[in-house]
Design a protein around this motif. Structure first.
Motif, mmCIF file in Angstrom:
data_model
loop_
_atom_site.group_PDB
_atom_site.id
_atom_site.type_symbol
_atom_site.label_atom_id
_atom_site.label_comp_id
_atom_site.label_asym_id
_atom_site.label_seq_id
_atom_site.Cartn_x
_atom_site.Cartn_y
_atom_site.Cartn_z
ATOM 1 N N UNK A 12 0.865 -1.183 0.000
ATOM 2 C CA UNK A 12 0.000 0.000 0.000
ATOM 3 C C UNK A 12 0.901 1.232 0.000
ATOM 4 N N UNK A 13 0.721 2.047 -1.035
ATOM 5 C CA UNK A 13 1.582 3.217 -1.233
ATOM 6 C C UNK A 13 0.694 4.432 -1.471
ATOM 7 N N UNK A 14 1.091 5.575 -0.904
ATOM 8 C CA UNK A 14 0.399 6.835 -1.227
ATOM 9 C C UNK A 14 1.403 7.796 -1.818
ATOM 10 N N UNK A 15 0.925 8.695 -2.669
ATOM 11 C CA UNK A 15 1.804 9.652 -3.325
ATOM 12 C C UNK A 15 1.035 10.942 -3.580
ATOM 13 N N UNK A 16 1.790 12.022 -3.761
ATOM 14 C CA UNK A 16 1.128 13.292 -4.044
ATOM 15 C C UNK A 16 0.893 13.419 -5.538
ATOM 16 N N UNK A 21 6.339 9.757 -3.380
ATOM 17 C CA UNK A 21 5.797 8.816 -2.403
ATOM 18 C C UNK A 21 5.641 9.504 -1.054
ATOM 19 N N UNK A 22 4.441 9.368 -0.467
ATOM 20 C CA UNK A 22 4.187 9.935 0.870
ATOM 21 C C UNK A 22 4.213 8.848 1.937
ATOM 22 N N UNK A 23 3.838 7.612 1.570
ATOM 23 C CA UNK A 23 3.902 6.484 2.521
ATOM 24 C C UNK A 23 4.232 5.201 1.754
ATOM 25 N N UNK A 24 4.867 4.284 2.480
ATOM 26 C CA UNK A 24 5.396 3.052 1.842
ATOM 27 C C UNK A 24 5.381 1.977 2.925
ATOM 28 N N UNK A 25 4.395 1.063 2.887
ATOM 29 C CA UNK A 25 4.246 0.131 4.012
ATOM 30 C C UNK A 25 5.238 -1.028 3.939
ATOM 31 N N UNK A 32 9.005 -4.937 -3.270
ATOM 32 C CA UNK A 32 9.938 -4.283 -4.187
ATOM 33 C C UNK A 32 11.384 -4.298 -3.679
ATOM 34 N N UNK A 33 11.577 -4.817 -2.462
ATOM 35 C CA UNK A 33 12.911 -4.912 -1.861
ATOM 36 C C UNK A 33 13.570 -3.525 -1.752
ATOM 37 N N UNK A 34 12.728 -2.505 -1.462
ATOM 38 C CA UNK A 34 13.223 -1.133 -1.300
ATOM 39 C C UNK A 34 12.721 -0.616 0.044
ATOM 40 N N UNK A 35 13.620 -0.167 0.945
ATOM 41 C CA UNK A 35 13.173 0.367 2.242
ATOM 42 C C UNK A 35 12.336 1.631 2.044
ATOM 43 N N UNK A 40 10.134 7.192 0.334
ATOM 44 C CA UNK A 40 9.335 8.333 0.794
ATOM 45 C C UNK A 40 10.035 9.626 0.389
ATOM 46 N N UNK A 41 9.285 10.489 -0.275
ATOM 47 C CA UNK A 41 9.831 11.755 -0.755
ATOM 48 C C UNK A 41 10.438 11.669 -2.131
ATOM 49 N N UNK A 42 10.490 10.470 -2.672
ATOM 50 C CA UNK A 42 11.047 10.278 -4.018
ATOM 51 C C UNK A 42 9.944 9.834 -4.979
ATOM 52 N N UNK A 43 10.217 9.921 -6.278
ATOM 53 C CA UNK A 43 9.204 9.646 -7.300
ATOM 54 C C UNK A 43 8.837 8.158 -7.368
#
Length: 453
Positions: A12-16, A21-25, A32-35, A40-43
């Motif tokens: 579950x991901x939110x973005x502006x 990205x605003x949230x990354x569960x 995706x093996x990405x912390x 968060x804060x990136x595209x």
């Protein structure tokens, strides 16, 4: 809400609205093996493959318009650049005033489903390759016999479609003289669950009928219940035609051979008929025995003949079997090779003739019993055969061994590799044969089983 999102098995991901990205569960981190700290804060476009950037543009446009993007399947990138299949749903995020300020994206991992689909596709391709490249016409039916699948060979031969052949449509390509028989035969298998085997002609797309051997086997579940039927049609037209030509040729050879034997009989009659009637009679009878053996072997395509058929064909000329004075006792399918069949036939003919002249069949009370079995002797399957005479005139042992003894004893010994004994007992002649099983042409194991029963 944060606890629910963090413990969800879906990413579950939110973005502006700029795509950041605003949230990354936690599930997104696993998928995706990405912390989260790296996202968060990136595209969000970091996880979008280059060839799907237009897809992401379309999603942004729809979200800005307030649309919900229903679940669809696509590809996304893991940290190492590996593409993975996912199912994504995107919905707009609104603030308290109802203004769209971003998007929520839920991603489901489809790798397992993708692997299953790939395996299923591979299995289907292999099955179709096998089914469409075997020489037989193949089909499948449900447990009740409803045909629902045919291979390409069937359509190529019949020129039909599945819509025409589904269910009982296949009856339309059967010969009208055979279709009722075939329907009755296959229905019996549908009802009993027994394998089906039948031969019949099928009409091809050119209108020509060809003969097929059809065999079908039921596929059962773990409880033994039929779940479907698999069948094949094997073209046997050429084989039938070849067998028919061989049969005609063999009949022609047999006809000419009989003519030669008849000519020999005529020569014997003219040469010594007036001077030695007994010799003429003996030779004529033995030629007739050869002719009877030849007829029997020809009717069986020279594959061989059963002991029972050999015996009856040779004894009929001296005694009507229906009178009950000659008893046959043995398994009906013990078949001998042609050479062994000829030797046995001549021997039984000679025994029957002697019995009619001097032995048990020369009076009104005598009886003859011919018994045969396939049994184990010294660890090897053996044909055991016995001729026994009873209630005839007193037996007198011959003073010399003539040609008849050669036919009864020595000929079977050589042709059948047998042990043969001939005893002139006071109460009747007894003749025994023990031959190794390799003189049999077929049905050896079944003969042993029936003899044991």
């Amino acid at each position: 809400m944060a606890a629910i999102v963090d413990h969800s098995s879906d990413a579950i991901v939110s973005r502006d609205l700029d795509g950041n990205v605003m949230s990354w569960n936690v599930a997104a981190e696993r998928l995706f093996d990405i912390p989260a700290a790296e996202m968060v804060g990136h595209s969000i476009r970091r996880i979008v493959p280059a060839d799907r950037q237009d897809e992401e543009d379309s999603i942004f446009a729809r979200v800005r318009n307030g649309e919900l993007v229903p679940k669809f399947e696509t590809m996304r990138l893991r940290a190492d650049g590996t593409e993975i299949p996912v199912a994504i749903t995107v919905s707009p995020i609104r603030d308290a005033a109802g203004t769209i300020i971003g998007a929520s994206e839920i991603a489901n991992d489809l790798r397992e489903q993708a692997n299953l689909r790939a395996e299923l596709l591979q299995s289907r391709q292999r099955f179709e390759a096998l089914a469409n490249n075997i020489p037989q016409l193949a089909w499948m039916a449900d447990r009740n016999g409803w045909m629902f699948w045919y291979n390409q060979r069937w359509y190529d031969f019949t020129g039909t479609t599945l819509a025409e052949m589904e269910g009982w449509g296949w009856c339309g390509v059967h010969h009208p003289d055979h279709v009722d028989r075939v329907v009755e035969s296959v229905q019996r298998s549908w009802d009993t669950g027994e394998p089906w085997s039948e031969t019949f002609p099928l009409r091809g797309k050119t209108g020509e009928y060809r003969w097929f051997l059809t065999q079908a086997q039921p596929l059962r579940d773990e409880n033994g219940d039929v779940i479907l039927w698999c069948g094949t049609h094997t073209d046997i037209t050429e084989e039938r035609e070849t067998n028919e030509r061989i049969r005609l040729l063999m009949n022609e050879v047999n006809h000419r051979s009989r003519n030669i034997l008849a000519t020999i009989q005529a020569i014997i009659q003219r040469t010594v008929g007036g001077t030695d009637p007994e010799l003429v009679d003996a030779l004529t009878r033995r030629i007739a025995a050869l002719s009877a053996n030849q007829d029997l072997l020809t009717s069986g395509n020279w594959i061989g003949a059963t002991v029972e058929d050999i015996a009856k064909s040779q004894i009929l000329h001296v005694s009507d079997i229906s009178e009950g004075r000659v008893e046959f006792d043995g398994p009906p399918d013990v078949k001998l090779k042609p050479s062994a069949a000829e030797a046995l036939g001549l021997a039984i003919h000679e025994l029957a003739t002697n019995a009619a002249k001097y032995g048990a069949l020369s009076n009104s009370e005598g009886r003859v019993t011919l018994r045969w079995r396939v049994e184990e002797r010294d660890g090897a399957p053996t044909l055991a055969l016995e001729w026994r005479e009873r209630d005839g005139p007193p037996v007198v042992s011959p003073k010399r061994c003539g040609f008849g003894t050669t036919i009864i004893k020595r000929n079977p010994e050589m042709a059948m590799r047998a042990q043969v004994t001939l005893d002139y007992l006071p109460d009747g002649v007894e003749w025994r044969v023990l031959a190794p099983l390799d003189v049999l042409a077929k049905a050896a194991k079944e003969s042993i089983r029936q003899s044991g029963d």
